[in-house]
Design a protein around this motif. Structure first.
Motif, PDB file in Angstrom:
ATOM      1  N   PRO A 105       0.802  -1.320  -0.018  1.00 58.20           N
ATOM      2  CA  PRO A 105       0.124   0.130  -0.101  1.00 58.20           C
ATOM      3  C   PRO A 105       0.962   1.364   0.071  1.00 58.20           C
ATOM      4  O   PRO A 105       2.087   1.307   0.372  1.00 58.20           O
ATOM      5  CB  PRO A 105      -0.591  -0.118   1.287  1.00 58.20           C
ATOM      6  CG  PRO A 105       0.070  -0.781   2.151  1.00 58.20           C
ATOM      7  CD  PRO A 105       0.828  -1.907   1.512  1.00 58.20           C
ATOM      8  N   ILE A 106       0.046   2.217  -0.395  1.00 58.46           N
ATOM      9  CA  ILE A 106       0.656   3.650   0.050  1.00 58.46           C
ATOM     10  C   ILE A 106       0.106   4.021   1.157  1.00 58.46           C
ATOM     11  O   ILE A 106      -1.249   4.267   1.439  1.00 58.46           O
ATOM     12  CB  ILE A 106       0.242   4.672  -1.289  1.00 58.46           C
ATOM     13  CG1 ILE A 106       0.548   4.126  -2.812  1.00 58.46           C
ATOM     14  CG2 ILE A 106       0.668   5.896  -0.908  1.00 58.46           C
ATOM     15  CD1 ILE A 106      -0.180   4.736  -3.821  1.00 58.46           C
ATOM     16  N   LEU A 107       0.888   4.333   2.172  1.00 58.77           N
ATOM     17  CA  LEU A 107       0.463   4.755   3.365  1.00 58.77           C
ATOM     18  C   LEU A 107      -0.011   6.345   3.431  1.00 58.77           C
ATOM     19  O   LEU A 107       0.704   7.124   2.765  1.00 58.77           O
ATOM     20  CB  LEU A 107       1.787   4.814   4.473  1.00 58.77           C
ATOM     21  CG  LEU A 107       2.296   3.568   4.710  1.00 58.77           C
ATOM     22  CD1 LEU A 107       3.460   3.756   5.773  1.00 58.77           C
ATOM     23  CD2 LEU A 107       1.541   2.385   5.102  1.00 58.77           C
ATOM     24  N   LEU A 108      -0.880   6.659   3.820  1.00 59.65           N
ATOM     25  CA  LEU A 108      -1.389   7.816   3.926  1.00 59.65           C
ATOM     26  C   LEU A 108      -1.930   8.284   5.342  1.00 59.65           C
ATOM     27  O   LEU A 108      -3.021   7.829   5.793  1.00 59.65           O
ATOM     28  CB  LEU A 108      -2.700   8.154   3.029  1.00 59.65           C
ATOM     29  CG  LEU A 108      -3.114   9.853   2.626  1.00 59.65           C
ATOM     30  CD1 LEU A 108      -3.951   9.782   1.343  1.00 59.65           C
ATOM     31  CD2 LEU A 108      -3.714  10.459   3.730  1.00 59.65           C
ATOM     32  N   GLY A 109      -1.148   9.296   6.030  1.00 56.53           N
ATOM     33  CA  GLY A 109      -1.249   9.497   7.479  1.00 56.53           C
ATOM     34  C   GLY A 109      -1.263  10.965   7.450  1.00 56.53           C
ATOM     35  O   GLY A 109      -0.515  11.803   6.931  1.00 56.53           O
ATOM     36  N   PHE A 110      -2.274  11.243   8.605  1.00 60.37           N
ATOM     37  CA  PHE A 110      -2.138  12.916   9.130  1.00 60.37           C
ATOM     38  C   PHE A 110      -1.913  12.942  10.331  1.00 60.37           C
ATOM     39  O   PHE A 110      -2.208  12.164  11.280  1.00 60.37           O
ATOM     40  CB  PHE A 110      -3.635  13.337   8.872  1.00 60.37           C
ATOM     41  CG  PHE A 110      -3.954  14.656   9.523  1.00 60.37           C
ATOM     42  CD1 PHE A 110      -3.404  15.625   8.873  1.00 60.37           C
ATOM     43  CD2 PHE A 110      -4.791  14.669  10.822  1.00 60.37           C
ATOM     44  CE1 PHE A 110      -3.640  16.849   9.465  1.00 60.37           C
ATOM     45  CE2 PHE A 110      -4.982  15.927  11.249  1.00 60.37           C
ATOM     46  CZ  PHE A 110      -4.478  17.096  10.438  1.00 60.37           C
ATOM     47  N   SER A 111      -0.963  13.919  10.846  1.00 60.65           N
ATOM     48  CA  SER A 111      -0.538  13.993  12.221  1.00 60.65           C
ATOM     49  C   SER A 111      -0.052  12.871  12.591  1.00 60.65           C
ATOM     50  O   SER A 111       1.233  12.253  12.604  1.00 60.65           O
ATOM     51  CB  SER A 111      -1.445  14.797  12.858  1.00 60.65           C
ATOM     52  OG  SER A 111      -1.024  15.497  13.923  1.00 60.65           O
ATOM     53  N   ASN A 112      -0.615  12.403  13.878  1.00 64.25           N
ATOM     54  CA  ASN A 112      -0.378  11.384  14.735  1.00 64.25           C
ATOM     55  C   ASN A 112      -0.060   9.902  13.534  1.00 64.25           C
ATOM     56  O   ASN A 112       0.802   9.156  13.742  1.00 64.25           O
ATOM     57  CB  ASN A 112      -1.373  11.056  15.569  1.00 64.25           C
ATOM     58  CG  ASN A 112      -1.075   9.719  16.466  1.00 64.25           C
ATOM     59  OD1 ASN A 112      -1.361   8.675  16.120  1.00 64.25           O
ATOM     60  ND2 ASN A 112      -0.342   9.997  17.756  1.00 64.25           N
ATOM     61  N   GLY A 113      -1.062   9.986  12.863  1.00 67.50           N
ATOM     62  CA  GLY A 113      -1.100   8.885  11.774  1.00 67.50           C
ATOM     63  C   GLY A 113       0.263   9.056  10.571  1.00 67.50           C
ATOM     64  O   GLY A 113       0.880   8.080  10.438  1.00 67.50           O
TER      65      GLY A 113
END
Length: 214
Positions: A105-113
């Motif tokens: 996968p392509i990881l897509l994280g925001f802030s904590n993620g």
């Protein structure tokens, strides 16, 4: 072909039903106090025909969840970050082995993620095809990342973000570039929240680095 959705206790899986296929599914990781539904509107905007797996952080935090704990002064709890990252790497490996994820996968994280996604890159980059890191911090500011050999990474920061310093995005970019990642970095005129142009930037990057097969 219509999309199919599986909603389980801690994750939401969407098979977009795209017959031509995408280069890689998205793996969504929300911010502190959020849940597995938070980033779905963004993904439906930037990649409406891409499969995605959206997971909920394992740590109860504020009114929702997070992927790792913070200390009382809100600094990163690196011990818990390492532990939770190890668990997520096991989950990713299992999802790939069982076919829940059809490809890396392509990881897509925001802030904590995003911090946790960067931690996965630090610990097990062989499990992923690339990463979108929105408002990240380095999970290992004093260490070198492993060889990343052209791995595509999108990084975005807000120049008015009171939760980050200007040096944070510089460090994250330099660390990844030093290890051979193909890094695209934007510093946008916004705070910690998404900028109006951010979705388009991410969508254009995804189509450039991970175009549909046909």
């Amino acid at each position: 072909m219509e999309s199919s959705v599986r909603q389980l206790n801690r994750f939401r899986y969407v098979d977009a039903g795209n017959q031509t296929g995408a280069a890689a599914p998205l793996f969504l990781m929300h911010g502190s106090g959020g849940n597995e539904n938070d980033l779905i509107p963004l993904v439906e905007s930037v990649g409406p025909n891409r499969d995605y797996l959206s997971i909920r952080g394992a740590v109860e935090w504020e009114a929702g969840f997070a992927f790792f704990k913070r200390n009382d002064d809100r600094s990163l709890d690196y011990v818990d970050l390492s532990y939770q990252t190890s668990r997520l790497c096991e989950f990713l490996a299992s999802a790939l082995e069982t076919g829940v994820l059809k490809s890396k996968p392509i990881l897509l994280g925001f802030s904590n993620g995003a911090i946790t996604a960067a931690s996965i890159l630090f610990r097990a980059p062989f499990l992923v095809a690339g990463a979108v890191l929105i408002r990240p911090l380095s999970p290992a500011p004093d260490d070198d990342f492993p060889e990343l050999a052209g791995l595509p990474v999108f990084i975005s920061a807000g120049e008015k973000d009171t939760r980050r310093s200007p040096d944070d995005v510089k460090l994250m970019t330099v660390q990844l570039e030093k290890c051979g990642a193909d890094v695209t970095t934007y510093v946008l005129p916004t705070g910690h929240d998404l900028h109006d142009d951010e979705g388009k930037l991410i969508g254009d990057w995804l189509q450039s680095k991970f175009p549909f097969a046909g």
